[in-house]
Design a protein around this motif. Structure first.
Motif, mmCIF file in Angstrom:
data_model
loop_
_atom_site.group_PDB
_atom_site.id
_atom_site.type_symbol
_atom_site.label_atom_id
_atom_site.label_comp_id
_atom_site.label_asym_id
_atom_site.label_seq_id
_atom_site.Cartn_x
_atom_site.Cartn_y
_atom_site.Cartn_z
ATOM 1 N N ARG A 58 10.202 -4.389 -20.554
ATOM 2 C CA ARG A 58 11.000 -3.380 -19.850
ATOM 3 C C ARG A 58 11.211 -3.780 -18.394
ATOM 4 N NH1 ARG A 58 6.354 1.407 -19.870
ATOM 5 N NH2 ARG A 58 4.832 0.340 -18.555
ATOM 6 N N ALA A 59 12.282 -3.241 -17.845
ATOM 7 C CA ALA A 59 12.577 -3.413 -16.424
ATOM 8 C C ALA A 59 12.521 -2.043 -15.768
ATOM 9 C CB ALA A 59 13.973 -4.022 -16.237
ATOM 10 N N GLY A 60 12.071 -2.006 -14.510
ATOM 11 C CA GLY A 60 11.923 -0.727 -13.835
ATOM 12 C C GLY A 60 12.321 -0.785 -12.379
ATOM 13 N N LEU A 61 12.602 0.382 -11.823
ATOM 14 C CA LEU A 61 12.934 0.535 -10.405
ATOM 15 C C LEU A 61 12.042 1.616 -9.827
ATOM 16 C CD1 LEU A 61 14.898 -0.310 -8.101
ATOM 17 C CD2 LEU A 61 16.309 1.649 -8.748
ATOM 18 N N ASN A 62 11.326 1.303 -8.729
ATOM 19 C CA ASN A 62 10.411 2.236 -8.097
ATOM 20 C C ASN A 62 10.865 2.585 -6.672
ATOM 21 O OD1 ASN A 62 8.469 2.478 -10.169
ATOM 22 N ND2 ASN A 62 7.556 0.531 -9.585
ATOM 23 N N TYR A 63 10.519 3.795 -6.260
ATOM 24 C CA TYR A 63 10.667 4.192 -4.867
ATOM 25 C C TYR A 63 9.278 4.298 -4.268
ATOM 26 C CZ TYR A 63 11.855 6.743 -0.636
ATOM 27 O OH TYR A 63 11.999 7.111 0.676
ATOM 28 N N LYS A 64 9.018 3.556 -3.196
ATOM 29 C CA LYS A 64 7.706 3.555 -2.535
ATOM 30 C C LYS A 64 7.745 4.497 -1.337
ATOM 31 C CE LYS A 64 5.958 0.120 0.006
ATOM 32 N NZ LYS A 64 5.207 0.784 1.115
ATOM 33 N N PHE A 65 6.837 5.450 -1.330
ATOM 34 C CA PHE A 65 6.771 6.426 -0.249
ATOM 35 C C PHE A 65 6.008 5.825 0.927
ATOM 36 C CE2 PHE A 65 6.976 8.690 -4.253
ATOM 37 C CZ PHE A 65 8.054 9.534 -4.031
ATOM 38 N N ASN A 66 6.580 5.924 2.132
ATOM 39 C CA ASN A 66 5.914 5.388 3.321
ATOM 40 C C ASN A 66 4.793 6.329 3.768
ATOM 41 O OD1 ASN A 66 7.547 3.137 3.538
ATOM 42 N ND2 ASN A 66 9.117 4.261 4.682
ATOM 43 N N THR A 106 0.825 -1.197 0.000
ATOM 44 C CA THR A 106 0.000 0.000 0.000
ATOM 45 C C THR A 106 0.866 1.257 0.000
ATOM 46 O OG1 THR A 106 -1.800 -1.106 1.167
ATOM 47 C CG2 THR A 106 -1.734 1.294 1.281
ATOM 48 N N GLY A 107 0.540 2.204 -0.889
ATOM 49 C CA GLY A 107 1.249 3.472 -0.905
ATOM 50 C C GLY A 107 1.509 3.992 -2.304
ATOM 51 N N TYR A 119 -2.959 -0.486 -3.327
ATOM 52 C CA TYR A 119 -3.650 -0.741 -2.066
ATOM 53 C C TYR A 119 -3.721 -2.247 -1.863
ATOM 54 C CZ TYR A 119 -7.077 -0.812 1.667
ATOM 55 O OH TYR A 119 -7.705 -1.026 2.859
ATOM 56 N N GLN A 120 -3.228 -2.724 -0.716
ATOM 57 C CA GLN A 120 -3.205 -4.152 -0.426
ATOM 58 C C GLN A 120 -4.276 -4.510 0.587
ATOM 59 O OE1 GLN A 120 0.626 -5.750 0.631
ATOM 60 N NE2 GLN A 120 -0.172 -7.806 1.023
ATOM 61 N N PHE A 121 -5.042 -5.565 0.299
ATOM 62 C CA PHE A 121 -6.022 -6.110 1.229
ATOM 63 C C PHE A 121 -5.841 -7.631 1.242
ATOM 64 C CE2 PHE A 121 -7.632 -5.037 -2.883
ATOM 65 C CZ PHE A 121 -8.335 -6.138 -3.341
#
Length: 235
Positions: free
Chosen positions: A227-235, A46-47, A91-93
């Motif tokens: 494609r390959a990707g890199l993400n930054y997840k905001f807390n 989630t985020g 969003y995770q449930f």
């Protein structure tokens, strides 16, 4: 007299035992304290997140037109570099994750012009596309397997050329279509995730030949992307 002495002795012993028990109750306990456990944080998808990607795209569609002198002419197929940025929200449930993602890509996915003659008439391979997609799938702790689909838009740069009889045409305009795909994403840390994703994109490409509607012109802009990707997840 003897019985009185025995009674006094018994009473004294009882008082001594009671006093000893009360004193023992006041002493500190010698039992060890209950162990304290620090619960490890549970990862959640989630985020909001944002990141970059890079990969390869290739044409799979068919671009052709009819030339009165040379018959049906088909455009070339090719492939090239694809790269850009994406952002979205998950969003995770329970084990399930749903979200939305948008991206914007540079795409050199090969010339799709269908014109007789040299490369000059065929146009070029530079272009762009973007998507607005839903994502949904199943999370196995830090691994997320998902499908994705939604709207696509762009101009992949192959819808232009020149024919001496039919005239000049250009595709320098944004066209709309759809996309479907899927991928796998893994959380390297609580903030950084890496993914591998595949997409199929179909754009409703137009042409503006003067006689386009009468000579079976087809500007079919379809291409695949890995494609390959890199993400930054905001807390």
């Amino acid at each position: 007299m003897r019985h009185s002495a025995l009674g006094l002795l018994a009473a004294t012993a009882a008082l001594a035992i009671a006093a000893s028990t009360a004193h023992a109750a006041d002493l500190p306990s010698r039992y060890s304290p209950a162990p304290a456990y620090n619960a490890l944080p549970i990862f959640t998808w989630t985020g909001f997140y944002a990141g970059l990607n890079a990969g390869y795209g290739w044409n799979v569609g068919d671009s052709r037109y009819y030339d009165p002198a040379f018959g049906t002419v088909r455009g070339s197929r090719g492939g090239g570099f694809v790269g850009g940025a994406q952002a979205g929200y998950n969003y995770q449930f329970g084990m399930f994750v749903a979200g939305v993602e948008t991206d914007l890509q540079y795409a050199a996915v090969g010339n799709k012009g269908a014109s007789y003659g040299t490369t000059y008439y065929d146009g070029d391979s530079d272009g762009f596309f973007g998507t607005i997609r839903a994502r949904a799938g199943v999370a196995f702790d830090r691994a997320f397997i998902y499908g994705t689909g939604g709207f696509a838009y762009g101009d992949i740069g192959g819808n232009r050329g020149y024919d001496p009889v039919l005239g000049h045409h250009t595709g320098d305009e944004t066209n709309w279509g759809w996309t479907l795909g899927g991928g796998v994403e893994y959380a390297l840390t609580n903030n950084f995730t890496a993914k591998v994703e595949g997409l199929y994109v179909d754009l409703d490409t137009k042409d503006n030949y003067v006689l386009g509607g009468r000579v079976n012109v087809n500007r079919d802009a379809e291409f695949g992307v890995i494609r390959a990707g890199l993400n930054y997840k905001f807390n």
